[in-house]
Design an enzyme around this catalytic site. Structure first.
Site, PDB file in Angstrom:
ATOM      1  N   LYS A  42       0.825  -1.202   0.000  1.00 40.27           N
ATOM      2  CA  LYS A  42       0.000   0.000   0.000  1.00 40.27           C
ATOM      3  C   LYS A  42       0.860   1.253   0.000  1.00 40.27           C
ATOM      4  O   LYS A  42       0.688   2.144  -0.842  1.00 40.27           O
ATOM      5  CB  LYS A  42      -0.934   0.013   1.214  1.00 40.27           C
ATOM      6  CG  LYS A  42      -1.896   1.194   1.224  1.00 40.27           C
ATOM      7  CD  LYS A  42      -2.598   1.366   2.553  1.00 40.27           C
ATOM      8  CE  LYS A  42      -1.713   2.099   3.535  1.00 40.27           C
ATOM      9  NZ  LYS A  42      -2.433   2.509   4.758  1.00 40.27           N
ATOM     10  N   ASP A  93      -6.228   0.798   0.702  1.00 37.59           N
ATOM     11  CA  ASP A  93      -6.378   1.075   2.123  1.00 37.59           C
ATOM     12  C   ASP A  93      -7.775   0.632   2.561  1.00 37.59           C
ATOM     13  O   ASP A  93      -8.495  -0.035   1.809  1.00 37.59           O
ATOM     14  CB  ASP A  93      -6.128   2.548   2.432  1.00 37.59           C
ATOM     15  CG  ASP A  93      -7.193   3.472   1.864  1.00 37.59           C
ATOM     16  OD1 ASP A  93      -8.098   3.006   1.138  1.00 37.59           O
ATOM     17  OD2 ASP A  93      -7.120   4.689   2.139  1.00 37.59           O
TER      18      ASP A  93
END
Length: 291
Positions: free
Chosen positions: A158, A176
């Site tokens: 991420k 996320d």
């Protein structure tokens, strides 16, 4: 006492007829997994197009001037708000303008700077460790490849995709909590694991769209499609979403749930965004950009 006059949703949002939204959601729930890959791809790309109109100003909400600053800011953003990180990093980067400066900085000094972000000892250790690795293994320059970034302490896919997409222009999907929630609500994936979500969503879009799509889903998740009570009644993609109805569908009740620049009373801030003013310009005008 007279009831307050309901504030309508922002005028630039696409309005969806509730009957059409209900019918579309019911139909998609019936078909479920039977939706063909082509139909899912077309619907997903339509959602992205609508969100592009809703959030033409969607960019990374962390302030940065170079890959190093974005990398450190993203690591520091864990379990705190972007607003708080943006208030803290100017002092940090003034004291530690490069990875080498951060790696060699006094630990106690860095701790005091990042203290407002919470978990300051752990965060100090994390950013100093990644800075040291950048110095030792990458000649003091943040690497621009996913396979290199994920070798840095505290950096997963991420964070790596945030940096690649926003600082290097390399397409990436940033999965996320907002992205994952919306991808599942939209019926793009049934997966919970971020890597599997990334894989499923990547199949629906061209790589050139990945970074902008990530920003739009984060913006939409923070402003409209909340975890507990999504504002379904004012959602611009209500007729494209199989989860329509998880939140209130009445316009007035849903509009009261809107946040950030969509929130009632912040119409002038939204006008500033839509007029093309940058986050820095809006802050200079005195705006607080998040609740």
């Amino acid at each position: 006492m007279a009831a307050a006059t309901p504030v309508p949703p922002p005028a630039h949002l696409r309005a969806v007829d509730p009957a059409r939204a209900r019918a579309g959601a019911a139909r998609r729930r019936r078909t479920g997994a039977a939706e063909t890959p082509l139909a899912r791809k077309r619907r997903a790309r339509r959602i992205n197009a609508v969100l592009a109109e809703a959030y033409p100003y969607a960019v990374a909400e962390l302030d940065f001037e170079n890959p190093y600053q974005l990398l450190v800011a993203t690591v520091l953003s864990a379990q705190t708000t972007d607003v708080r990180v943006n208030a803290t990093t100017p002092r940090l980067f003034a004291a530690c303008p490069t990875p080498r400066a951060l790696a060699e900085a006094d630990e106690a000094q860095v701790e005091q700077i990042v203290r407002p972000l919470g978990f300051y000892r752990a965060k100090t250790r994390a950013i100093r460790a990644l800075a040291q690795r950048i110095v030792d293994d990458f000649d003091g320059e943040v690497p621009g490849r996913l396979e290199d970034l994920v070798t840095l302490p505290g950096v997963g896919r991420k964070t790596a995709n945030v940096v690649l997409g926003n600082a290097f222009g390399v397409p990436g999907l940033t999965v996320d909590t907002h992205f994952g929630r919306l991808a599942r609500r939209f019926g793009w994936t049934a997966e919970e694991d971020p890597v599997k979500v990334e894989r499923d969503v990547a199949e629906l879009f061209e790589p050139r769209d990945w970074t902008d799509l990530s920003q739009r889903l984060v913006y939409h998740g923070r402003r409209v499609c909340h975890a507990r009570r999504p504002a379904c009644g004012v959602c611009p993609v209500a007729d494209l979403c199989p989860s329509y109805g998880e939140g209130p569908t009445g316009t007035a009740e849903a509009a009261a749930l809107l946040k950030y620049e969509f929130a009632p009373g912040r119409e002038a801030l939204l006008e500033g965004y839509l007029a093309g003013r940058t986050r820095a310009q809006l802050r200079a005008e005195g705006w607080e950009l998040a609740p």
